[in-house]
Design an enzyme around this catalytic site. Structure first.
Site, PDB file in Angstrom:
ATOM      1  N   LYS A   1       0.823  -1.208   0.000  1.00  0.00           N
ATOM      2  CA  LYS A   1       0.000   0.000   0.000  1.00  0.00           C
ATOM      3  C   LYS A   1       0.860   1.262   0.000  1.00  0.00           C
ATOM      4  O   LYS A   1       0.597   2.212  -0.737  1.00  0.00           O
ATOM      5  CB  LYS A   1      -0.923  -0.019   1.225  1.00  0.00           C
ATOM      6  CG  LYS A   1      -1.693   1.264   1.475  1.00  0.00           C
ATOM      7  CD  LYS A   1      -2.639   1.624   0.352  1.00  0.00           C
ATOM      8  CE  LYS A   1      -3.467   2.856   0.725  1.00  0.00           C
ATOM      9  NZ  LYS A   1      -4.343   3.303  -0.362  1.00  0.00           N
TER      10      LYS A   1
ATOM     11  N   LYS B   1       1.695  12.203   4.731  1.00  0.00           N
ATOM     12  CA  LYS B   1       1.910  11.130   5.711  1.00  0.00           C
ATOM     13  C   LYS B   1       2.377   9.861   5.026  1.00  0.00           C
ATOM     14  O   LYS B   1       3.325   9.199   5.480  1.00  0.00           O
ATOM     15  CB  LYS B   1       0.602  10.887   6.478  1.00  0.00           C
ATOM     16  CG  LYS B   1       0.668   9.802   7.538  1.00  0.00           C
ATOM     17  CD  LYS B   1       0.164   8.448   7.049  1.00  0.00           C
ATOM     18  CE  LYS B   1      -1.321   8.457   6.738  1.00  0.00           C
ATOM     19  NZ  LYS B   1      -1.819   7.088   6.389  1.00  0.00           N
TER      20      LYS B   1
END
Length: 263
Positions: A141, A210
């Site tokens: 991911k 992030k």
């Protein structure tokens, strides 16, 4: 249960039952969670006492994009509590999720995955198993989001270059996404970039910052240099510093236009 109560009420109206706390939500056979970042996950899953309330044999499926370090900690803490842990982060924006067409990357104990597979089949169009260690799904991911951010940056720089010579961004991207880059990421994000659909955000730019940070941290752990990730991190950080953190991360592609004096 949700940190903001309004979405919960929308689900209750459709027949769901609200939980008063994360701990209450863990009093079941399977729990799905998806939280914004490491801090939120630590607060909701670990600090709330939820694991201590879990019933025997529960499987927790975490769909969040988390750091490798936290995933390793979650695996250990779940094992101590006798709770199964499956990592199942997803690819797909909110419209894709709403239509049940997510691509779900899954890793963990094969028996635990088999138990929750019927539920994953409802949420996504395809499940992609990548290993027995949950961190493996999170690395996929993280790598995928790094590639998406790279594509957005590339399209931003390329359209700024073309625009400086009088070629409209939409014309450039129509050619390239129909030929050399005929892939969903380029086609979908290219359309959003040319239409300047930065708000409301389906995925906030601050979350993109992030995730690029997670890629850098994962690379550092294994001594894997990611030089372009550093460029992306700085560009995203600049955007956040200039008040664009709540915009959709496609706004990253507009940074090059601003730097070139085109906006």
């Amino acid at each position: 249960w949700n940190r903001s109560p309004e979405p919960v009420q929308g689900l209750v109206a459709q027949g769901a039952r609200a939980a008063a706390s994360p701990a209450e939500a863990f009093e079941t056979e399977v729990v799905f969670s998806i939280l914004a970042n490491d801090a939120a996950t630590r607060e909701v899953i670990l600090d709330s006492g939820a694991l201590q309330r879990a019933q025997a044999g529960l499987v927790h499926v975490s769909m969040a994009t988390l750091s490798v370090a936290l995933v390793d900690e979650l695996v250990a803490r779940h094992a101590e509590a006798g709770v199964g842990y499956v990592a199942a982060p997803v690819f797909g924006r909110t419209d894709v999720a709403a239509s049940g067409q997510l691509n779900i990357v899954v890793a963990g104990d094969p028996e635990a995955i088999a138990r929750v597979q019927p539920l994953l089949d409802v949420l996504g169009r395809k499940t992609w198993p990548v290993g027995a260690e949950p961190r493996q799904a999170n690395v996929v991911k993280i790598a995928g989001n790094f590639m998406i951010a790279s594509a957005i940056e590339t399209m931003g720089e390329s359209t700024a270059l073309a625009r400086s010579y009088g070629v409209e961004p939409a014309a450039l991207l129509e050619i390239l996404t129909s030929t050399l880059f005929a892939a969903p990421v380029y086609q979908n994000y290219g359309r959003l970039l040319t239409e300047r659909k930065f708000s409301p955000a389906a995925f906030k730019l601050s979350l993109g910052l992030k995730d690029v940070g997670l890629a850098l941290a994962a690379g550092q752990e294994k001594a894997v240099p990611l030089p372009f990730a550093s460029v992306l991190r700085d560009n995203l950080l600049e955007a956040v510093a200039q008040g664009e953190g709540d915009l959709d991360w496609i706004a990253l592609g507009q940074r090059s236009h601003k730097k070139a004096g085109l906006d």
